[in-house]
Write a protein that holds these residues in place. Sequence first.
Motif, mmCIF file in Angstrom:
data_model
loop_
_atom_site.group_PDB
_atom_site.id
_atom_site.type_symbol
_atom_site.label_atom_id
_atom_site.label_comp_id
_atom_site.label_asym_id
_atom_site.label_seq_id
_atom_site.Cartn_x
_atom_site.Cartn_y
_atom_site.Cartn_z
ATOM 1 N N SER A 1 31.751 7.318 11.851
ATOM 2 C CA SER A 1 31.960 6.472 13.031
ATOM 3 C C SER A 1 33.462 6.417 13.320
ATOM 4 N N ILE A 2 33.821 6.277 14.575
ATOM 5 C CA ILE A 2 35.249 6.244 14.875
ATOM 6 C C ILE A 2 35.884 4.947 14.382
ATOM 7 N N THR A 3 35.057 3.985 14.026
ATOM 8 C CA THR A 3 35.620 2.698 13.593
ATOM 9 C C THR A 3 35.919 2.667 12.097
ATOM 10 N N GLU A 4 35.456 3.660 11.368
ATOM 11 C CA GLU A 4 35.728 3.646 9.920
ATOM 12 C C GLU A 4 36.937 4.513 9.587
ATOM 13 N N ARG A 5 37.594 4.155 8.500
ATOM 14 C CA ARG A 5 38.734 4.918 8.020
ATOM 15 C C ARG A 5 38.243 5.847 6.917
ATOM 16 N N ILE A 6 38.501 7.143 7.046
ATOM 17 C CA ILE A 6 37.974 8.117 6.089
ATOM 18 C C ILE A 6 39.102 8.580 5.177
ATOM 19 N N ASP A 7 38.861 8.591 3.876
ATOM 20 C CA ASP A 7 39.847 9.166 2.962
ATOM 21 C C ASP A 7 39.342 10.509 2.468
ATOM 22 N N CYS A 8 40.031 11.535 2.864
ATOM 23 C CA CYS A 8 39.606 12.881 2.476
ATOM 24 C C CYS A 8 40.355 13.309 1.214
ATOM 25 N N ALA A 9 39.830 14.320 0.577
ATOM 26 C CA ALA A 9 40.513 14.922 -0.569
ATOM 27 C C ALA A 9 41.806 15.563 -0.073
ATOM 28 N N GLU A 10 42.733 15.761 -0.979
ATOM 29 C CA GLU A 10 43.986 16.448 -0.658
ATOM 30 C C GLU A 10 43.711 17.862 -0.163
ATOM 31 N N ASP A 11 42.644 18.375 -0.709
ATOM 32 C CA ASP A 11 42.206 19.738 -0.407
ATOM 33 C C ASP A 11 41.996 19.941 1.095
ATOM 34 N N LYS A 12 42.491 21.090 1.636
ATOM 35 C CA LYS A 12 42.331 21.375 3.067
ATOM 36 C C LYS A 12 40.874 21.494 3.491
ATOM 37 N N SER A 13 39.999 21.796 2.507
ATOM 38 C CA SER A 13 38.627 22.122 2.885
ATOM 39 C C SER A 13 37.802 20.883 3.242
ATOM 40 N N GLU A 14 38.350 19.682 3.033
ATOM 41 C CA GLU A 14 37.625 18.478 3.443
ATOM 42 C C GLU A 14 38.330 17.840 4.626
ATOM 43 N N TRP B 1 36.004 16.098 11.821
ATOM 44 C CA TRP B 1 36.147 16.692 13.154
ATOM 45 C C TRP B 1 35.416 15.791 14.149
ATOM 46 N N ILE B 2 36.197 15.170 15.038
ATOM 47 C CA ILE B 2 35.629 14.244 16.016
ATOM 48 C C ILE B 2 35.842 14.807 17.422
ATOM 49 N N GLY B 3 34.789 14.747 18.210
ATOM 50 C CA GLY B 3 34.909 15.164 19.611
ATOM 51 C C GLY B 3 34.526 14.023 20.528
ATOM 52 N N VAL B 4 35.442 13.616 21.419
ATOM 53 C CA VAL B 4 35.108 12.557 22.369
ATOM 54 C C VAL B 4 35.431 13.030 23.792
ATOM 55 N N ALA B 5 34.795 12.388 24.781
ATOM 56 C CA ALA B 5 35.037 12.755 26.184
ATOM 57 C C ALA B 5 35.409 11.515 26.974
ATOM 58 N N SER B 6 36.451 11.609 27.806
ATOM 59 C CA SER B 6 36.913 10.511 28.673
ATOM 60 C C SER B 6 36.863 9.151 27.968
ATOM 61 N N PRO B 7 37.603 8.975 26.878
ATOM 62 C CA PRO B 7 37.535 7.720 26.116
ATOM 63 C C PRO B 7 38.212 6.577 26.860
ATOM 64 N N THR B 8 37.838 5.362 26.520
ATOM 65 C CA THR B 8 38.537 4.188 27.046
ATOM 66 C C THR B 8 39.804 3.985 26.213
ATOM 67 N N ALA B 9 40.722 3.203 26.741
ATOM 68 C CA ALA B 9 41.981 2.954 26.042
ATOM 69 C C ALA B 9 41.700 2.275 24.706
ATOM 70 N N GLU B 10 40.691 1.374 24.687
ATOM 71 C CA GLU B 10 40.392 0.636 23.466
ATOM 72 C C GLU B 10 39.858 1.546 22.372
ATOM 73 N N GLU B 11 38.940 2.420 22.758
ATOM 74 C CA GLU B 11 38.397 3.363 21.778
ATOM 75 C C GLU B 11 39.499 4.239 21.204
ATOM 76 N N THR C 1 41.358 2.382 18.546
ATOM 77 C CA THR C 1 40.631 2.379 17.269
ATOM 78 C C THR C 1 40.942 3.657 16.488
ATOM 79 N N LEU C 2 40.833 4.787 17.176
ATOM 80 C CA LEU C 2 41.134 6.074 16.528
ATOM 81 C C LEU C 2 42.588 6.103 16.050
ATOM 82 N N GLN C 3 43.479 5.580 16.898
ATOM 83 C CA GLN C 3 44.903 5.569 16.573
ATOM 84 C C GLN C 3 45.167 4.870 15.248
ATOM 85 N N GLN C 4 44.493 3.705 15.075
ATOM 86 C CA GLN C 4 44.712 2.955 13.845
ATOM 87 C C GLN C 4 44.116 3.663 12.631
#
Lengths: 322, 322, 322, 322, 322
Positions: free
Chosen positions: D19-32, D35-45, D48-51
Amino acid sequence: MTVIAAYLYRNGQRVREVSITERIDCAEDKSEFVWIGVASPTAEEMRTLQQNYNLHPLAVEDAIKADQLPKVDIYGEQLFVVARTAHVEDQAIAYGETAIFIGHSHIISVRHGSARGHIELRHALEAVPDRLAHGVDYVLHAILDFIVDGYLPIVEGIEEEVLTMEQHTVDNFLGRDEITRIFNLRRQLIRFQRILAPMQEVATKFVKIDLPCIDPETRPYFSDVRDHVRRVQTMVDDLREVLNSVFEFSNLLEQQRTGTITRQLAAWAAILAVPTAIAGIYGMNFEHMPELKTRYGYFVVLGVILLICSILYRRFRKLNWL
Amino acid sequence: MTVIAAYLYRNGQRVREVSITERIDCAEDKSEFVWIGVASPTAEEMRTLQQNYNLHPLAVEDAIKADQLPKVDIYGEQLFVVARTAHVEDQAIAYGETAIFIGHSHIISVRHGSARGHIELRHALEAVPDRLAHGVDYVLHAILDFIVDGYLPIVEGIEEEVLTMEQHTVDNFLGRDEITRIFNLRRQLIRFQRILAPMQEVATKFVKIDLPCIDPETRPYFSDVRDHVRRVQTMVDDLREVLNSVFEFSNLLEQQRTGTITRQLAAWAAILAVPTAIAGIYGMNFEHMPELKTRYGYFVVLGVILLICSILYRRFRKLNWL
Amino acid sequence: MTVIAAYLYRNGQRVREVSITERIDCAEDKSEFVWIGVASPTAEEMRTLQQNYNLHPLAVEDAIKADQLPKVDIYGEQLFVVARTAHVEDQAIAYGETAIFIGHSHIISVRHGSARGHIELRHALEAVPDRLAHGVDYVLHAILDFIVDGYLPIVEGIEEEVLTMEQHTVDNFLGRDEITRIFNLRRQLIRFQRILAPMQEVATKFVKIDLPCIDPETRPYFSDVRDHVRRVQTMVDDLREVLNSVFEFSNLLEQQRTGTITRQLAAWAAILAVPTAIAGIYGMNFEHMPELKTRYGYFVVLGVILLICSILYRRFRKLNWL
Amino acid sequence: MTVIAAYLYRNGQRVREVSITERIDCAEDKSEFVWIGVASPTAEEMRTLQQNYNLHPLAVEDAIKADQLPKVDIYGEQLFVVARTAHVEDQAIAYGETAIFIGHSHIISVRHGSARGHIELRHALEAVPDRLAHGVDYVLHAILDFIVDGYLPIVEGIEEEVLTMEQHTVDNFLGRDEITRIFNLRRQLIRFQRILAPMQEVATKFVKIDLPCIDPETRPYFSDVRDHVRRVQTMVDDLREVLNSVFEFSNLLEQQRTGTITRQLAAWAAILAVPTAIAGIYGMNFEHMPELKTRYGYFVVLGVILLICSILYRRFRKLNWL
Amino acid sequence: MTVIAAYLYRNGQRVREVSITERIDCAEDKSEFVWIGVASPTAEEMRTLQQNYNLHPLAVEDAIKADQLPKVDIYGEQLFVVARTAHVEDQAIAYGETAIFIGHSHIISVRHGSARGHIELRHALEAVPDRLAHGVDYVLHAILDFIVDGYLPIVEGIEEEVLTMEQHTVDNFLGRDEITRIFNLRRQLIRFQRILAPMQEVATKFVKIDLPCIDPETRPYFSDVRDHVRRVQTMVDDLREVLNSVFEFSNLLEQQRTGTITRQLAAWAAILAVPTAIAGIYGMNFEHMPELKTRYGYFVVLGVILLICSILYRRFRKLNWL
Ligand SMILES: [Mg+2]
Ligand SMILES: [Mg+2]
Ligand SMILES: [Mg+2]
Ligand SMILES: [Mg+2]
Ligand SMILES: [Mg+2]
Ligand SMILES: [Mg+2]
Ligand SMILES: [Mg+2]
Ligand SMILES: [Mg+2]
Ligand SMILES: [Mg+2]
Ligand SMILES: [Mg+2]
Ligand SMILES: [Mg+2]
Ligand SMILES: [Mg+2]
Ligand SMILES: [Mg+2]
Ligand SMILES: [Mg+2]
Ligand SMILES: [Mg+2]
Ligand SMILES: [Mg+2]
Ligand SMILES: [Mg+2]
Ligand SMILES: [Mg+2]
Ligand SMILES: [Mg+2]
Ligand SMILES: [Mg+2]
Ligand SMILES: [Mg+2]
Ligand SMILES: [Mg+2]
Ligand SMILES: [Mg+2]
Ligand SMILES: [Mg+2]
Ligand SMILES: [Mg+2]
Ligand SMILES: [Mg+2]
Ligand SMILES: [Mg+2]
Ligand SMILES: [Mg+2]
Ligand SMILES: [Mg+2]
Ligand SMILES: [Mg+2]
Ligand SMILES: [Mg+2]
């Protein structure tokens, strides 16, 4: 081929004549070198030179074919320079090509189709042994300087013709021959620009880059050659501009003249349509046309025609159509 | 040659007048230097200076011939700068050339064909000894600044003429003299651009490159000169644009006018062809033409002609041809 | 001069108002600085500022004269930035000039002829003290951003006018006033391009080069300003293209229309020449003209005329001349 | 906003939807990575991604506004790429904008106004997990490649239309609609060139410069994208050239045709003036005109008229006027 | 696909034929390598080569699709070169594409649509084993040289046609077919320039940049190829210039001719309007027209008409209208 001249020099003095078939061993010292000048050599003669002076086969090929743009090639410890000479032939600029091989202790110039030999140049250099003693780089500079100095009178000749033509345009309309000549001159200038640009690059290389056989102290001399090329380039740019102006100017005047005449034609057509139309009406053969029988009808009609025509005439004058 | 002025300066103060024939030994200190100004020198006089100040022969040659584009040449620890001056002569921009030799403790300016001497400049500099005490680089800056400041009134003069001409074009058609003048001005502007471009390069070199005899602290001063050149360049670019617009604009209006007149001509030709054709028919001499004998035939024909002509007239008005 | 505003800031908060006549000593810390805004200052007032903030005399001169193109000058540890503001006046783009002196703990903006003051900008920045606390580089960015943001509505205004004019051209022929306006707009766009190009260079310098007083962390902010300038440049390029198209398009249509009318004129002239020529012949007064005496001669001639005319008419229609 | 798709990937395999509202911690490894795709987002959304992904506020602003030219911005260890998509709408090229945020373990694409979604692209990449396992740089390449591949059919469509039009011009004259269409197409091509140039710069940056998050091994892939942009650029350059040729060609033919008709008109006017002038003279009503009384006068005059007219006719044919 | 030829070479001598399906292990020595030539291969065949010679998939894709501009790609220790061949087909320049894979001990050329095979080239190289012994870089040079040598006869063919056309223009007016041909040739030259520019870049890369598999000693050879491309470029530039001149020249003459004819038309219209107007007046049917009754009125009128007409005629001659 004619071997124009081939001498061994030491400390700026001729030591002896050399043959292209012998191999010369010069001192390590820059002040001892061989200077050979040949014109339109055969492939075989070039091969002899190639073996004795260890010339690169690609350079030799270029020197034989003589179809190169000005350039500087580096072959290990040797240099190969191509310059284009220019002279006037049948009212057009004709080009020659001079290829120059420079090694530590030899300089070989190969001329094709150039109108001026290097003999005078050689005499001039021999007259100041101090300079000649510096080595092959000073000889190379002298040759390039000589070639570039040959450009100026050509451009000045064209300049004179172009300025005369420009003056002529201010007072006259261009005829077909003049237009043909303008296009011809423009083509020649464009072609000359295409020679001058790489010639400037050649001179710039000797100013900016460390090249084998070329002493850094000679840089101001090559910079001087570059200045000369630039001046010629500026003149050529200028002349193209003048020719374009002559062309555009003439074009605009022609168009303006057509406009003026169209207006005159329209004005006279309008004026002359008046008697034609009125006289046409009174030339009809109707039996009952009361005006025809009046005593002064004819004079009244003549008067009306004159009146309308002169009103129209004045109007057109005011509008500057006549 | 006139030696305009030649003085030895120490700490920004004139110490004494010097002769070009004497050799001056200045202190190592930058604040002691000789400033010589000459105009149109003879070759011999230049050779005297060359020997006393160790000038490079190629630079001396350029200073005598005075046929160079603006440039900066480096000769070991000395600099040679060529600038072009401009002034108005017979309604056209005329160019002079000022060559400047700069050494650690000498600055020699050689003027050719420039209209304004450096005397005022010298007085102005002597009035602020603090600056003059910095050394030859500040004098060089002052000379270049003086030359470039001379460009602005010239361009402003042309600007005024061009803008007047532009305003005139909006309300009138161009005559032959005006077209000639536009082409003449355009040529002058193009030629000026060709002087300004290398002048800007000269100024830029003093801003960007470490040069002998030039203190890095002077960079903002040369940057100021460059700004002035750029401003003049922008004005010249602008004026060329205006002249091109005046030209194209006038061209378009002329073409439009020809179109308008062609339409008027066509309209009147059509209208007047009606009475001509009809009257021509009733002017034929056939014996049996029944209409000719009718009582009101003539008036009917007149009416028909008038009717057709006025219908045509209205149509052409609607089409905006009349 | 009006001192618009002059305050000392610490950690993004106004501390107190300052006078231009006092010398302020700020902490070494970037977060304490003076921000002074003045408009059209006198030379004397600028000299006061110069002494208190150690401004370079050349920069002060530029700030007084206000005749500079956009630029960034480096004077030791200080920066001098010139930007051009734009606003619409009498249907034309008018330009102002804003010069900005940046030191470690001062930023002084000097406005000339700009229509929008910096008061709102100051309030906006004071509303986010976090940013203001970063120091003078963020204030500089805010001013440049503010100036560049002022360009967009101007270009959008011109865009609207240009697109309306373009739409109009598709359906109509251009009148003299419209042509005048097109040339006027084109001139304004070209002049604007000449301001935008050095403005882009200014923004690029802050993105690419390490400058005194400017923190590398601010680069993305100046990059954003550059993007805005570029977008405006692209719009202006586009509008010039549209105007050129409108011009060429209109030109081509005018030419085509002249061609069409010339053909129509030729066609009608040919058709009407038939009755004129034939009727002319039968209008001659020869005594022996046998046709004139025949009973149906007149009607035959009328018929022949009609026949020839209608054949010609059909032919011209087929050729699309009528 | 529609979140088109948002997944966590490890070793090229989808792990789970995020979800775009959760913060994901990936492995250091490049392979993890996410990938998020959004279209015409609102400023608020977007905020959220920015944070959650620590996006730079300036980049977020650009991604919301969507008024950028193609570019690559570096924000510390993150990249921000803007690309322009193109599609055809109402016979014209319409543009969309895709902004892409790239971090070590996230890639977020923000689409505006683009006609083709990235779903197919995602499926295609998921089909070759080996590639996807390389990390976000391969995903970025895939997106840019996808966008650039969308250019070709558009240009090919225009090419077909342009070549048809060109063929048409060789045999016909251009009508008003065709001229309008040519200008319209030219404008579209010029606008497309302005998108293609910075798109090429974007691709070139990934080939030539070391950028954060981008492995040097991916260079050949971005070089391939650049080749595609270049090919499209070459096609567009070519089409502009063709349109210009069509235009100039048509222009020249129109002018030639006007010339031909002017000559025809002049020729017929000259021929028909003969009977008009002669018949006019014999239509005069003088009492003493001896010719009128001769028996064969009429026939002689007819003969003379015919003779002169046919001589003129032959002459004009020879001159190619008729 | 036809495998044109595939051999293993050692010290410049053919060792044996090889199959594309086998993997060859060559000595570390540069003098042992495989040279494979294929034409229009299938995707599968290319994949076989890819596996055996470790070719990069992006390069293989380009070699199959054959829609690239000339370029040099570096894939680790291998090179991928694309060149464009040219030949004449139906009076137009047609292009082929030759892709070349170069590894330490293999060189694979893939031809598409080129008219001349490499068999002769292979024989020529095998005839000088010394050169072939140098390795793959010399083979690459030979192939590029071969391709570039193919440009010259094409340009010479066009040159001949263009110069003939130019000569023709001086004496004649251009017809529709000739105009079509000029536009066609211009288009071909512009397209050729777009191939030549990247071909020159390719050659320049081998001269200026250290590339894998390419020995620095080969630089003069690639420099020679570059010279050839440049010469062709200069010729093509020149021919475009000539075509433009032919076009402008013809345009100007056409315009001048129209002007001349307009003047002639105006002159004759004026002259012929005299008898028409005067005769029209005396053709009116008024009863009281005293002149009609005079004995010599008719002859006087005829004389007056002749007089006025001949005065006008002389005037127009003087003005050069007739
Ligand atoms: Mg050219
Ligand atoms: Mg060239
Ligand atoms: Mg070259
Ligand atoms: Mg130059
Ligand atoms: Mg120059
Ligand atoms: Mg030049
Ligand atoms: Mg010009
Ligand atoms: Mg120019
Ligand atoms: Mg210049
Ligand atoms: Mg220069
Ligand atoms: Mg400039
Ligand atoms: Mg400028
Ligand atoms: Mg312009
Ligand atoms: Mg500018
Ligand atoms: Mg500037
Ligand atoms: Mg830009
Ligand atoms: Mg841009
Ligand atoms: Mg731009
Ligand atoms: Mg354009
Ligand atoms: Mg662009
Ligand atoms: Mg850009
Ligand atoms: Mg490109
Ligand atoms: Mg390209
Ligand atoms: Mg391109
Ligand atoms: Mg072109
Ligand atoms: Mg190209
Ligand atoms: Mg390319
Ligand atoms: Mg080239
Ligand atoms: Mg070249
Ligand atoms: Mg070229
Ligand atoms: Mg030209």
